[in-house]
Design an enzyme around this catalytic site. Structure first.
Site, short mmCIF file in Angstrom:
data_model
loop_
_atom_site.label_atom_id
_atom_site.label_comp_id
_atom_site.label_asym_id
_atom_site.label_seq_id
_atom_site.Cartn_x
_atom_site.Cartn_y
_atom_site.Cartn_z
CE LYS A 115 5.19 6.16 -5.48
NZ LYS A 115 5.12 5.24 -6.59
CE LYS A 197 -2.01 5.48 -1.88
NZ LYS A 197 -1.56 5.35 -3.26
CE LYS A 200 0.90 -1.86 -5.28
NZ LYS A 200 1.22 -0.61 -5.94
#
Ligand code: TYM
Length: 332
Positions: A115, A197, A200
């Site tokens: 992130k 992965k 969303k």
């Protein structure tokens, strides 16, 4: 354990539209515990603000995530369903656990590394200490099991380390939780890049199948999914694209990889992708129907939020009281 009962706890961030990764890796497995465990499933809005959110969207998604929990089969009479920011004990315990979490441990978290690479303009302290808040979520409820996808395993393991460290100094405070990773749904990969992965927050909507995508969209996305060289339907490390589709097919049909290989023996990728799209759309249709019915009744969702927060708070309060007492905080 709460009294005589084992506890299952998990959470989902209302940070985007939920995907079949969230469904197969996590939410679908939550209800397995509803009968025999005391279960708490949380919409973790405080985690979501570690990256910037548009307030109106965060609010809307909080309602939507709660409605999706119920639409996925979580009965609010059997499960405590609630919103994290409505139970202030989470933030309070998180601060305390921050003081029992090491800088080195947080630095090793792969989600933090990912992130901070993706949001290099906003590497805030909350993003770094996120696992301490997640540990607070879990430990407040004396949790035994945490059903999650494999990407969250590292966080749950850190939570165990934090709890063990705390218990060593202050014995008998927390139950040590265990991550439960479902066999096949553990890691659903992106349809555009099967080494990544399914997420969303992916910017490429074609890489991701959302729980609320309509039938045509689902089938179109699977038709476009990246596959591998060759043409056989085989579950193998050199076939990450096909293997991912097989995993999804297996999760929705309950068939084993061998059964799927036999079923599609001699048939091409086109046939297979269509079949994966169809079983996914069939499985999601009833969830979507329930979801839309639940979402129109905003007042009922708000009632549920209040009731869930009260139930959760009752348990959380007890643990927090115990922790503060052990630490030497004066409580009058
Ligand atoms: P979040 O919101 O990213 O994802 C929610 C759940 O979905 C699982 N998941 C997947 N499983 C399989 N394949 C995928 N592609 C996939 N993508 C997501 C995640 O593993 C997760 O179980 N930190 C957590 C939320 C959280 C939490 C908690 C979880 C906060 N506090 C306490 C458990 C207990 C998160 O970001 O999940």
């Amino acid at each position: 354990m709460l009294g005589e009962q084992k506890v299952s706890y998990s959470g989902v961030q209302p940070s985007g539209n939920l995907t079949i990764g969230n469904y197969l890796g996590a939410i679908r497995n939550f209800s397995e515990y509803s009968e025999q465990y005391k279960t708490f499933y949380c919409v973790v809005d405080q985690h979501a603000i570690t990256v910037r959110q548009v307030p109106a969207e965060l609010r809307r998604r909080t309602y939507e995530t709660l409605a999706l929990y119920m639409a996925c089969g979580l009965d609010p009479e059997k499960n405590t369903l609630y919103v994290q920011s409505m139970v202030h004990e989470h933030a309070e315990l998180a601060w305390i656990l921050n003081c029992f979490t090491m800088f080195g441990e947080l630095s090793r978290m792969t989600q933090f590394k990912d992130k901070s690479a993706r949001h290099s303009d906003n590497i805030n302290a909350g993003l770094f200490t996120y696992p301490a808040l997640m540990a607070a979520d879990i430990l407040l409820y004396q949790t035994d099991v945490v059903p999650v996808g494999s990407d969250q395993k590292q966080h749950v393991e850190l939570c165990r380390d934090i709890a063990e460290r705390f218990n060593q100094i202050h014995p008998g405070t927390f139950t040590i939780p265990e991550p439960i990773i479902s066999k096949h749904g553990m890691r659903i990969m992106s349809l555009a890049d099967p080494t990544k992965k399914m997420s969303k927050s992916d910017e490429n909507a074609n890489a991701v199948v959302y729980i609320l995508d309509d039938r045509d969209t689902i089938i179109r996305k699977f038709k476009r999914a990246v596959t591998d060289s060759g043409s056989e339907i085989r579950y193998a490390p050199d076939k990450p694209g096909v293997s991912n589709l097989m995993t999804i097919y297996s999760c929705f049909t309950g068939k084993t990889m061998e059964e799927i290989e036999r079923e599609f023996d001699g048939r091409g990728y086109g046939d297979f992708k269509l079949a994966v799209g169809e079983v996914t759309a069939d499985a999601l249709a009833p969830v979507q129907e329930r979801y839309h019915a639940l979402l129109i009744d905003k007042a009922a969702l708000e009632e549920q939020m209040k009731k869930g927060a009260e139930e959760a708070s009752r348990c959380a309060r007890r643990t927090l009281y115990k922790v503060k007492k052990k630490l030497g905080f004066v409580q009058l």
